[in-house]
Design a protein around this motif. Sequence first.
Motif, short mmCIF file in Angstrom:
data_model
loop_
_atom_site.label_atom_id
_atom_site.label_comp_id
_atom_site.label_asym_id
_atom_site.label_seq_id
_atom_site.Cartn_x
_atom_site.Cartn_y
_atom_site.Cartn_z
N ILE A 23 -39.83 -20.81 -58.68
CA ILE A 23 -39.58 -20.56 -57.33
C ILE A 23 -38.30 -21.36 -56.23
CG2 ILE A 23 -41.01 -22.87 -55.52
CD1 ILE A 23 -42.66 -23.58 -57.40
N HIS A 24 -37.22 -21.62 -57.31
CA HIS A 24 -36.26 -21.39 -56.97
C HIS A 24 -35.55 -19.97 -56.13
CE1 HIS A 24 -35.18 -26.33 -57.16
NE2 HIS A 24 -36.14 -26.02 -55.75
N GLN A 25 -36.07 -19.21 -57.91
CA GLN A 25 -35.90 -17.53 -57.65
C GLN A 25 -36.24 -17.03 -56.53
OE1 GLN A 25 -36.14 -17.26 -62.00
NE2 GLN A 25 -35.01 -15.93 -61.28
N VAL A 26 -37.36 -17.33 -56.52
CA VAL A 26 -37.70 -17.14 -55.43
C VAL A 26 -37.34 -17.36 -53.58
CG1 VAL A 26 -40.87 -16.83 -53.53
CG2 VAL A 26 -40.33 -16.27 -56.21
N LEU A 27 -37.18 -18.51 -53.50
CA LEU A 27 -37.07 -18.62 -52.12
C LEU A 27 -35.42 -18.52 -51.57
CD1 LEU A 27 -37.68 -22.78 -52.49
CD2 LEU A 27 -38.85 -20.57 -50.46
N ALA A 28 -34.77 -18.62 -53.06
CA ALA A 28 -32.93 -18.09 -53.08
C ALA A 28 -33.17 -16.37 -52.31
CB ALA A 28 -32.78 -17.99 -53.80
N TYR A 29 -34.17 -15.43 -53.03
CA TYR A 29 -34.39 -13.90 -52.20
C TYR A 29 -35.26 -13.87 -50.54
CZ TYR A 29 -36.13 -9.78 -52.42
OH TYR A 29 -36.70 -7.94 -52.03
N THR A 30 -36.29 -14.88 -50.84
CA THR A 30 -37.07 -14.73 -49.32
C THR A 30 -36.66 -15.29 -48.29
OG1 THR A 30 -38.44 -16.44 -50.04
CG2 THR A 30 -38.85 -14.26 -50.73
N GLN A 31 -35.33 -16.79 -48.76
CA GLN A 31 -34.90 -17.70 -47.98
C GLN A 31 -36.18 -18.12 -46.94
OE1 GLN A 31 -30.98 -18.14 -46.62
NE2 GLN A 31 -32.35 -17.61 -49.49
N ALA A 32 -37.24 -18.33 -47.57
CA ALA A 32 -38.42 -18.56 -46.83
C ALA A 32 -38.41 -20.19 -46.60
CB ALA A 32 -40.07 -18.52 -47.57
N ASP A 33 -39.56 -20.89 -45.39
CA ASP A 33 -39.45 -21.64 -45.55
C ASP A 33 -40.73 -22.83 -46.24
OD1 ASP A 33 -37.21 -21.32 -43.19
OD2 ASP A 33 -39.34 -20.00 -41.74
N ALA A 55 -42.20 -8.38 -52.25
CA ALA A 55 -41.11 -8.52 -50.99
C ALA A 55 -41.45 -10.05 -51.74
CB ALA A 55 -42.08 -8.68 -49.32
N VAL A 56 -41.73 -10.39 -52.04
CA VAL A 56 -41.97 -11.99 -52.86
C VAL A 56 -41.49 -12.26 -54.42
CG1 VAL A 56 -43.00 -14.50 -53.60
CG2 VAL A 56 -43.00 -13.13 -50.71
N THR A 57 -41.98 -11.22 -55.68
CA THR A 57 -41.61 -11.15 -56.39
C THR A 57 -40.85 -10.23 -57.46
OG1 THR A 57 -43.17 -9.29 -57.06
CG2 THR A 57 -43.81 -11.59 -57.18
N SER A 58 -39.85 -9.47 -56.28
CA SER A 58 -38.57 -8.77 -56.28
C SER A 58 -37.99 -10.08 -56.88
CB SER A 58 -38.25 -8.59 -55.41
OG SER A 58 -39.04 -6.99 -55.54
N GLY A 59 -38.53 -11.39 -56.21
CA GLY A 59 -36.53 -12.30 -56.22
C GLY A 59 -36.58 -13.06 -58.05
N LEU A 60 -38.64 -12.90 -59.20
CA LEU A 60 -38.19 -13.16 -60.03
C LEU A 60 -37.21 -12.43 -60.86
CD1 LEU A 60 -41.67 -13.91 -60.26
CD2 LEU A 60 -40.57 -15.10 -60.50
N LYS A 61 -36.05 -11.10 -60.87
CA LYS A 61 -35.63 -10.37 -61.22
C LYS A 61 -34.31 -11.35 -60.88
CE LYS A 61 -38.69 -6.35 -60.32
NZ LYS A 61 -38.91 -5.19 -59.80
N ALA A 62 -33.28 -10.56 -61.29
CA ALA A 62 -32.15 -11.00 -61.39
C ALA A 62 -31.43 -10.11 -60.32
CB ALA A 62 -30.93 -11.13 -63.20
N PRO A 122 -28.80 -10.47 -56.83
CA PRO A 122 -27.79 -11.38 -55.69
C PRO A 122 -28.58 -10.86 -54.26
CG PRO A 122 -26.43 -9.74 -56.14
CD PRO A 122 -27.80 -9.65 -57.25
N ASP A 123 -29.11 -9.93 -54.03
CA ASP A 123 -29.52 -9.87 -52.88
C ASP A 123 -30.76 -10.78 -52.25
OD1 ASP A 123 -28.23 -7.10 -52.64
OD2 ASP A 123 -29.67 -6.41 -54.41
N THR A 124 -31.05 -10.87 -51.27
CA THR A 124 -31.71 -11.83 -50.25
C THR A 124 -32.53 -10.62 -49.47
OG1 THR A 124 -31.07 -11.68 -48.26
CG2 THR A 124 -30.54 -13.07 -49.81
N ASN A 125 -33.84 -10.67 -49.26
CA ASN A 125 -34.81 -10.42 -48.39
C ASN A 125 -34.36 -9.66 -47.52
OD1 ASN A 125 -37.34 -8.83 -47.26
ND2 ASN A 125 -38.29 -9.37 -48.96
N ALA A 126 -34.56 -8.17 -46.56
CA ALA A 126 -33.70 -7.58 -45.72
C ALA A 126 -34.81 -7.86 -44.75
CB ALA A 126 -33.21 -6.41 -46.05
N SER A 127 -35.76 -8.04 -44.85
CA SER A 127 -37.36 -7.73 -43.81
C SER A 127 -36.80 -9.52 -42.98
CB SER A 127 -38.11 -7.16 -44.05
OG SER A 127 -38.09 -8.20 -45.17
#
Length: 340
Positions: free
Chosen positions: A300-310, A190-197, A199-204
Amino acid sequence: MSTVALSILDRANTRIVDGHTVSARQIFAEVTARAQAAEQLGYHRFWVAEHHSVPGIAGSAPTLLIPHVAAATSHIRLGTGGIMVPGHQPLVIAEQIGTLQALLGSRFDAGLGASVGFTKPVRAALRQPDNAKNSYPDDVDQLIAYLDGTGQITAYPQDDSQTDLFVLTGGGSAEFAAQRGMGLVLGGPAVTSGLKATPDTNASVAAYRENFATSPQRQQPPHVIASVNIAVAESHEAAKDLVLSEAWALTRSRSVGVFQPLEDPASIRLTHPSQQEQRRLDRALATTIYGTPNDVVEQIHQVLAYTQADEVMVTGNIWDPKKQLASDQLLIEAWRAAAG
């Protein structure tokens, strides 16, 4: 995104030095020293974990370890990452949380996990039935009622909904956390998928924010923490050495059934893993953020772009405690520099 807070989860991993396992006393002293350094460096939270009958992890009782860490620090937020709800009665958890709230006040957070014992004998020792995970939602509801003062009996010390609660999940419990008005700590794919190229974000996460609900008793705001293994060094190869010990312990656990103490990366490099072990090791490394300060900030920026985490919670333990402290320092300095 570099203004996003950084926090640390320390599992109190044990390690092998000169053929012997370092004592739990020494490991806990190192956890405490790391918390002190994290506070001085400006990390937001420092959490400790709960694992049972794992040779490679000394951290089995976070609600006991937290007061010790609190006595050595002054303001960094402390918490459980997490209390494993299936291993305790909800009333007992509420009493532990209430006690820590009384001792630490607003410094304390409670992360709640759903993991059961890793093996059947451990589950039996914890008196967990085969369906222990299935009762997690009901158990958490009971726990919240005790903390909010709406349960059939009163838990003392009374928490009065003061402690922020977080659900530890790979994403499957995001809706549950939203409905109960709790924070969300995401880990795994749910986090590390953001390390792959992508454009999606985590739907959950989007669903969590959309469906978040508060109650009259609990006014905790929505908050998402992305939890991921991170290590930083002055070169890529040096950083790989930092994460190799835990990646190898995880790899070996798939073969021997036990997560063992961390080994010196120098000795690991002399081993000859099987093809299957090498594949597992490569997968573990691929889901870990490591490298030079600039490379790690970019990941880390890639992970944040994917997770939209705080917030980002740094997990993973390094075999050499001095290099662990150096990694923590390099990371937060690079993070601040990226923020301008």
